[in-house]
Write an enzyme that holds these catalytic residues in place. Structure first.
Site, PDB file in Angstrom:
ATOM      1  N   ASN A  16     -33.397  36.387 -10.818  1.00 57.85           N
ATOM      2  CA  ASN A  16     -34.356  36.084 -11.875  1.00 57.85           C
ATOM      3  C   ASN A  16     -35.737  36.525 -11.382  1.00 57.85           C
ATOM      4  O   ASN A  16     -36.313  35.890 -10.510  1.00 57.85           O
ATOM      5  CB  ASN A  16     -34.331  34.580 -12.164  1.00 57.85           C
ATOM      6  CG  ASN A  16     -35.385  34.161 -13.163  1.00 57.85           C
ATOM      7  OD1 ASN A  16     -36.027  35.000 -13.796  1.00 57.85           O
ATOM      8  ND2 ASN A  16     -35.570  32.856 -13.307  1.00 57.85           N
ATOM      9  N   TRP A  17     -36.234  37.610 -11.945  1.00 62.14           N
ATOM     10  CA  TRP A  17     -37.507  38.168 -11.467  1.00 62.14           C
ATOM     11  C   TRP A  17     -38.707  37.436 -12.068  1.00 62.14           C
ATOM     12  O   TRP A  17     -39.850  37.740 -11.723  1.00 62.14           O
ATOM     13  CB  TRP A  17     -37.568  39.674 -11.758  1.00 62.14           C
ATOM     14  CG  TRP A  17     -36.555  40.470 -10.971  1.00 62.14           C
ATOM     15  CD1 TRP A  17     -35.760  39.994  -9.956  1.00 62.14           C
ATOM     16  CD2 TRP A  17     -36.231  41.851 -11.105  1.00 62.14           C
ATOM     17  NE1 TRP A  17     -34.959  41.000  -9.463  1.00 62.14           N
ATOM     18  CE2 TRP A  17     -35.236  42.155 -10.149  1.00 62.14           C
ATOM     19  CE3 TRP A  17     -36.677  42.877 -11.950  1.00 62.14           C
ATOM     20  CZ2 TRP A  17     -34.675  43.428 -10.013  1.00 62.14           C
ATOM     21  CZ3 TRP A  17     -36.130  44.144 -11.809  1.00 62.14           C
ATOM     22  CH2 TRP A  17     -35.139  44.416 -10.850  1.00 62.14           C
ATOM     23  N   LYS A  18     -38.467  36.553 -13.005  1.00 66.27           N
ATOM     24  CA  LYS A  18     -39.537  35.744 -13.611  1.00 66.27           C
ATOM     25  C   LYS A  18     -40.685  36.645 -14.101  1.00 66.27           C
ATOM     26  O   LYS A  18     -40.447  37.778 -14.484  1.00 66.27           O
ATOM     27  CB  LYS A  18     -40.018  34.681 -12.627  1.00 66.27           C
ATOM     28  CG  LYS A  18     -38.854  33.871 -12.037  1.00 66.27           C
ATOM     29  CD  LYS A  18     -39.287  32.645 -11.319  1.00 66.27           C
ATOM     30  CE  LYS A  18     -38.076  31.961 -10.709  1.00 66.27           C
ATOM     31  NZ  LYS A  18     -38.382  30.694 -10.098  1.00 66.27           N
ATOM     32  N   HIS A 101     -33.884  27.497 -18.155  1.00 64.92           N
ATOM     33  CA  HIS A 101     -34.461  27.460 -16.804  1.00 64.92           C
ATOM     34  C   HIS A 101     -35.470  26.313 -16.720  1.00 64.92           C
ATOM     35  O   HIS A 101     -36.190  26.034 -17.681  1.00 64.92           O
ATOM     36  CB  HIS A 101     -35.130  28.802 -16.484  1.00 64.92           C
ATOM     37  CG  HIS A 101     -35.492  28.906 -15.045  1.00 64.92           C
ATOM     38  ND1 HIS A 101     -36.612  28.313 -14.520  1.00 64.92           N
ATOM     39  CD2 HIS A 101     -34.853  29.493 -14.007  1.00 64.92           C
ATOM     40  CE1 HIS A 101     -36.655  28.545 -13.219  1.00 64.92           C
ATOM     41  NE2 HIS A 101     -35.601  29.258 -12.885  1.00 64.92           N
ATOM     42  N   GLU A 103     -38.288  26.074 -15.460  1.00 64.51           N
ATOM     43  CA  GLU A 103     -39.686  26.431 -15.764  1.00 64.51           C
ATOM     44  C   GLU A 103     -39.899  26.486 -17.271  1.00 64.51           C
ATOM     45  O   GLU A 103     -40.966  26.145 -17.775  1.00 64.51           O
ATOM     46  CB  GLU A 103     -40.036  27.773 -15.090  1.00 64.51           C
ATOM     47  CG  GLU A 103     -40.182  27.596 -13.585  1.00 64.51           C
ATOM     48  CD  GLU A 103     -39.807  28.814 -12.760  1.00 64.51           C
ATOM     49  OE1 GLU A 103     -39.747  29.922 -13.305  1.00 64.51           O
ATOM     50  OE2 GLU A 103     -39.566  28.626 -11.547  1.00 64.51           O
ATOM     51  N   GLU A 173     -29.451  23.990 -10.860  1.00 68.90           N
ATOM     52  CA  GLU A 173     -30.675  24.303 -10.118  1.00 68.90           C
ATOM     53  C   GLU A 173     -31.502  23.029  -9.969  1.00 68.90           C
ATOM     54  O   GLU A 173     -32.296  22.692 -10.866  1.00 68.90           O
ATOM     55  CB  GLU A 173     -31.497  25.344 -10.877  1.00 68.90           C
ATOM     56  CG  GLU A 173     -30.774  26.654 -11.067  1.00 68.90           C
ATOM     57  CD  GLU A 173     -31.759  27.795 -11.231  1.00 68.90           C
ATOM     58  OE1 GLU A 173     -31.793  28.652 -10.360  1.00 68.90           O
ATOM     59  OE2 GLU A 173     -32.526  27.775 -12.215  1.00 68.90           O
ATOM     60  N   GLY A 179     -38.148  27.382  -5.729  1.00 63.23           N
ATOM     61  CA  GLY A 179     -39.410  27.944  -5.264  1.00 63.23           C
ATOM     62  C   GLY A 179     -40.111  27.092  -4.212  1.00 63.23           C
ATOM     63  O   GLY A 179     -41.260  27.347  -3.867  1.00 63.23           O
ATOM     64  N   SER A 219     -34.023  28.118  -3.872  1.00 62.22           N
ATOM     65  CA  SER A 219     -34.351  28.591  -2.519  1.00 62.22           C
ATOM     66  C   SER A 219     -33.139  29.109  -1.755  1.00 62.22           C
ATOM     67  O   SER A 219     -32.989  28.855  -0.556  1.00 62.22           O
ATOM     68  CB  SER A 219     -35.065  27.487  -1.730  1.00 62.22           C
ATOM     69  OG  SER A 219     -36.277  27.147  -2.367  1.00 62.22           O
ATOM     70  N   GLY A 240     -34.243  33.312  -7.263  1.00 63.11           N
ATOM     71  CA  GLY A 240     -35.605  33.609  -7.705  1.00 63.11           C
ATOM     72  C   GLY A 240     -36.313  34.486  -6.685  1.00 63.11           C
ATOM     73  O   GLY A 240     -36.116  35.701  -6.615  1.00 63.11           O
ATOM     74  N   GLY A 241     -37.128  33.861  -5.849  1.00 63.64           N
ATOM     75  CA  GLY A 241     -37.992  34.578  -4.902  1.00 63.64           C
ATOM     76  C   GLY A 241     -37.277  35.661  -4.111  1.00 63.64           C
ATOM     77  O   GLY A 241     -37.777  36.789  -3.993  1.00 63.64           O
TER      78      GLY A 241
HETATM   79  C1  PEP Z   1     -34.905  30.054  -9.873  1.00 63.36           C
HETATM   80  O1  PEP Z   1     -36.034  30.044 -10.324  1.00 63.36           O
HETATM   81  O2  PEP Z   1     -33.916  30.129 -10.635  1.00 63.36           O
HETATM   82  C2  PEP Z   1     -34.741  29.974  -8.435  1.00 63.36           C
HETATM   83  C3  PEP Z   1     -33.588  29.655  -7.947  1.00 63.36           C
HETATM   84  O3  PEP Z   1     -35.872  30.263  -7.692  1.00 63.36           O
HETATM   85  P1  PEP Z   1     -35.969  30.311  -6.083  1.00 63.36           P
HETATM   86  O4  PEP Z   1     -34.755  31.046  -5.598  1.00 63.36           O
HETATM   87  O5  PEP Z   1     -37.239  31.021  -5.814  1.00 63.36           O
HETATM   88  O6  PEP Z   1     -35.974  28.877  -5.629  1.00 63.36           O
END
Ligand code: PEP
Length: 256
Positions: A16-18, A101, A103, A173, A179, A219, A240-241
């Site tokens: 997920n590049w957000k 998600h 967010e 999640e 994050g 994470s 994510g990251g």
């Molecule tokens: C996400 O936003 O779906 C996620 C898992 O982010 P991160 O891997 O950065 O925690």
């Protein structure tokens, strides 16, 4: 849960590049992805921002990497300024959408009710849904993580017929792990995934439960992916990251 002998579910790793990467950065990241080798059996997906979906779909047309969307609206079209419909996504080649998600829930007031409508709209358009949910830190501290997760799933998905789960992927999640650099331990992830699978089994039977992929997100990094993915009820990850660096993302993909 018993009945693991007929397991058909897919292993999936989705990035997920957000709201990161403009068009040229997206193109560079795609080129970097194309230079990596997939050695695992997992399906691989990436979710660029809306404005870069068309170019990403074209660039990855003959690659095994699927381009997916981060969100969509439930209406077919109309006066919803700034929104994107299922039909619009499909017209650029997107067949899978992330919904719910944390967010989106936290910053854009997405509720179980609006998510139920989005899920219905995506399925009605023959799209696949990656449905996200997870408890906040306070829920876990008070021991309510299972009831929170159960309600999120039931409220948004349990009006569906069993057959709909052919096109649903679940993504657990925990909000406290997204994050933050803090990951659920492999045991915490396994316990929750087993609970989710049992919740599905209670409502729809073992076949649906065993065939539905449940991804972990929060994470997930190259150094912890393998241990998390080794758990029997963890079928992959939503990343994510670490998905913003091709090498890290592929280290996670190839952790299977
Ligand atoms: C996400 O936003 O779906 C996620 C898992 O982010 P991160 O891997 O950065 O925690």
């Amino acid at each position: 849960m018993e009945g693991y002998d007929l397991i058909m579910r897919k292993q999936i790793v989705a990035g997920n590049w957000k709201m990161n990467n403009d068009l040229s950065q997206t193109q560079s990241l795609i080129e970097a992805l194309q230079s990596q080798e997939i050695t695992s059996k997992a399906e691989v997906m990436v979710a660029p921002t809306f404005t870069n979906l068309l170019q990403a779909c074209e660039a990855l047309k003959s690659s095994p990497i699927e381009v997916i969307a981060q969100n969509m609206h439930f209406a077919e079209n109309g006066a919803y300024t700034g929104e994107i419909s299922a039909d619009m996504l499909k017209s650029v080649g997107v067949k899978t959408v992330i919904l719910g998600h944390s967010e989106r829930r936290a910053y854009f007031n997405e509720t179980d009710e609006s998510l139920a409508k989005k899920v219905d709209a995506a399925l009605a358009n023959d799209m696949r849904v990656i449905f996200c949910f997870g408890e906040e830190l306070a829920d876990r501290k008070s021991g309510n993580e299972e009831s929170v997760v159960e309600n999120q799933i039931k409220n948004a998905l349990f009006h569906l017929e069993a057959q709909a789960f052919n096109n649903i992927v679940l993504a657990y999640e925990p909000v406290w792990a997204i994050g933050t650099g803090e990951t659920a331990s492999p045991e915490q992830a396994q316990d929750m995934h087993a609970f989710i699978r049992q919740t599905l089994a209670d409502a729809y039977g073992n076949e649906v439960a065993n065939n539905t992929s449940i991804l972990y997100g929060g994470s997930c990094k190259p150094n912890n992916a393998q241990e998390i993915f080794s758990k029997p009820d963890v079928d992959g990850g939503l990343i994510g990251g670490a998905s913003l660096k091709a090498e890290d993302f592929f280290a996670i993909v190839n952790a299977f």
